[in-house]
Scaffold this active site. Structure first.
Site, mmCIF file in Angstrom:
data_model
loop_
_atom_site.group_PDB
_atom_site.id
_atom_site.type_symbol
_atom_site.label_atom_id
_atom_site.label_comp_id
_atom_site.label_asym_id
_atom_site.label_seq_id
_atom_site.Cartn_x
_atom_site.Cartn_y
_atom_site.Cartn_z
ATOM 1 N N ARG A 58 0.791 -1.244 0.000
ATOM 2 C CA ARG A 58 0.000 0.000 0.000
ATOM 3 C C ARG A 58 0.819 1.288 0.000
ATOM 4 O O ARG A 58 0.237 2.372 -0.113
ATOM 5 C CB ARG A 58 -0.964 0.031 1.195
ATOM 6 C CG ARG A 58 -1.918 -1.146 1.301
ATOM 7 C CD ARG A 58 -2.797 -1.298 0.091
ATOM 8 N NE ARG A 58 -3.888 -2.243 0.302
ATOM 9 C CZ ARG A 58 -4.557 -2.853 -0.672
ATOM 10 N NH1 ARG A 58 -4.217 -2.631 -1.937
ATOM 11 N NH2 ARG A 58 -5.541 -3.685 -0.402
ATOM 12 N N ASN A 114 -0.226 -1.835 -7.438
ATOM 13 C CA ASN A 114 -1.429 -0.998 -7.378
ATOM 14 C C ASN A 114 -1.402 -0.062 -6.180
ATOM 15 O O ASN A 114 -2.297 -0.034 -5.345
ATOM 16 C CB ASN A 114 -2.693 -1.862 -7.394
ATOM 17 C CG ASN A 114 -2.760 -2.885 -6.275
ATOM 18 O OD1 ASN A 114 -1.749 -3.240 -5.679
ATOM 19 N ND2 ASN A 114 -3.958 -3.358 -5.979
ATOM 20 N N ASP A 161 -1.738 -12.999 -1.192
ATOM 21 C CA ASP A 161 -2.546 -11.884 -1.709
ATOM 22 C C ASP A 161 -2.954 -10.968 -0.557
ATOM 23 O O ASP A 161 -4.099 -10.503 -0.469
ATOM 24 C CB ASP A 161 -3.761 -12.398 -2.473
ATOM 25 C CG ASP A 161 -4.462 -11.301 -3.278
ATOM 26 O OD1 ASP A 161 -3.899 -10.186 -3.397
ATOM 27 O OD2 ASP A 161 -5.577 -11.542 -3.776
#
Length: 444
Positions: free
Chosen positions: A65, A95, A309
């Site tokens: 993150r 991402n 994940d």
């Protein structure tokens, strides 16, 4: 610094090793494995009874993150959770905000990791600019900056021609494309596996074909181009068949599964807490036949890796209606206990196979150091206690987030200690005798 780990069961599939042995660490590297004598200046550590010494586990699918979403996780907190989960290295997905689609952002991630990470961090770059699926990112620059793979994870690459070009380009660079397989028009606004349970609960469904169609497409593209494709978080029996068939034809395809996909089914969406958003993930929990197929794939070698994940979200983001909640759960601190309890303990796979899935194969797929205890390799070591009791307690998690459906689960199997470059970065004080392996070094 010299350190001798004495008398543990040493499991290293790369050397066909599963025996009681000593492991000598010198200057951050493995100096030897076998019956060893402690010479002058060697710190001798007796491995606690029942513990197993393995090459360091590598999680090849983690969302840290940072940058942009530090309220969910940071490199410091995510890697602290990784160390507590027995991982000596993690590969972080692109991402972030902004997406890791350029060399400067990759360099910034590595700089932050050098300052704050507890374990090794390997960045994964984006396949396309902004992860929009429209134009290839500068993949050569990403590799030069330190990326070990490319992926638009969280989103598919919807265009077949873009995926073809990505596979051709990465073939020249020696990188794998990590593939989030999802046909977007079939997924639509779905939130749960399309089937009986979604119908009962009134949730919009995501059919298994949304995954398997894209897996079949990208296996075909890898066959055409000769490129390497790695299927992320595979969850359906149809997709597994495509991987197995492609590999039989010589296609360079590998795949991973997650602990939540081989442990849970979509039946959990109704029991014990209906609409629990901690059970909302993408791909969604599937039906029992898919779980059985994944277990077969783990057993027969079709599945190459177990990855978490790890997808942290804050409570206020998850404490909403099921349709509105973000996808994803955390998993770094529960993966090894779940694998030991649900795979090794009941005999689905043997312990050496687990080490292969969580260490040797991830290192091979990503082309990174580690995954072995051969002399000269980095002294990255995971010590596990397969018979130790472990209770999941999210209140004690090192992650910033708590979005997991496993809180309170009692499992058989725990991480005893994690060693990175010869430094102990985590010791589990609740494993009998583990204190001799520490104390864990403070982060410099």
């Amino acid at each position: 610094m010299k350190r001798l780990l004495r008398g543990g069961r040493v499991v290293d599939p790369t050397q066909g090793l599963d025996a009681v042995a000593d492991v000598l660490i010198e200057d951050g590297r493995i100096a030897g494995v076998g019956p060893m004598r402690a010479g002058a200046g060697v710190e001798v550590v007796e491995v606690p009874a029942g513990c197993v010494v393995c090459p360091g586990f590598i999680d090849m699918h983690v969302h840290l993150r940072e940058p942009g979403q530090e309220h969910k996780e940071t490199i410091a907190t995510g890697t602290a959770a990784a160390a507590a989960g027995g991982f000596t290295a993690v590969a972080c997905m692109p991402n972030t905000e902004p997406a890791n689609d350029c060399a400067s952002l990759t360099e910034a991630i590595l700089k932050a990791a050098a300052a704050t990470a507890h374990v090794r961090v390997y960045p994964i770059g984006a396949v396309t600019k902004g992860m929009k699926g429209e134009q290839l990112a500068e993949i050569a620059d990403l590799k030069a900056a330190g990326c070990v793979a490319v992926s638009d994870d969280g989103r598919p690459v919807p265009s077949a021609i873009i995926m073809r070009r990505a596979l051709e380009y990465t073939l020249m660079l020696g990188l794998p494309v990590i593939d989030h397989c999802e046909e977007p028009t079939l997924k639509g606004e779905g939130t749960a596996h399309e089937g009986y349970m979604a119908s009962v609960l009134g949730l919009r469904g995501i059919p298994a074909a949304a995954e398997s169609i894209m897996v079949e497409r990208d296996v075909a593209l890898a066959e055409m181009t000769g490129g390497r494709v790695h299927i992320a978080h595979l969850s359906t029996r149809q997709a597994l068949r495509s991987v197995r068939a492609g590999r039989e034809r010589g296609v360079r395809v590998t795949c991973e599964v997650t602990p939540h996909h081989f442990t849970l089914t979509d039946a959990r969406l109704a029991d014990p807490i209906p609409y629990d958003t901690n059970l909302k993930m993408n791909p969604p929990l599937r039906e029992a036949a898919d779980v059985d197929a994944l277990l077969d794939g783990l057993r027969d070698g079709t599945v190459d890796a177990i990855a978490t994940d790890h997808a942290p979200h804050q409570p206020d983001e998850k404490f909403v209606e099921f349709d509105r909640a973000p996808f994803g759960i955390i998993g770094l601190e529960t993966a090894v206990p779940l694998a030991l309890d649900r795979l090794v303990r009941p005999g689905v796979i043997a312990l050496p196979r687990l080490v292969e899935l969580m260490s040797s194969n991830p290192a091979r797929i990503l082309g990174v150091a580690g995954g072995t205890l051969k002399a000269g390799s980095p002294a990255d070591v995971t010590i596990i206690a397969p018979e130790a009791a472990f209770t999941v307690d999210l209140a004690r998690s090192r992650s910033k987030s708590r979005n997991s459906p496993f809180d309170g689960w009692r499992l058989a199997g725990a991480v005893a200690a994690t060693i990175v470059a010869g430094r102990t970065v985590y010791v589990n004080a609740e494993v009998d005798g583990a204190a001799v392996l520490g104390p864990a070094a403070a982060r410099a």
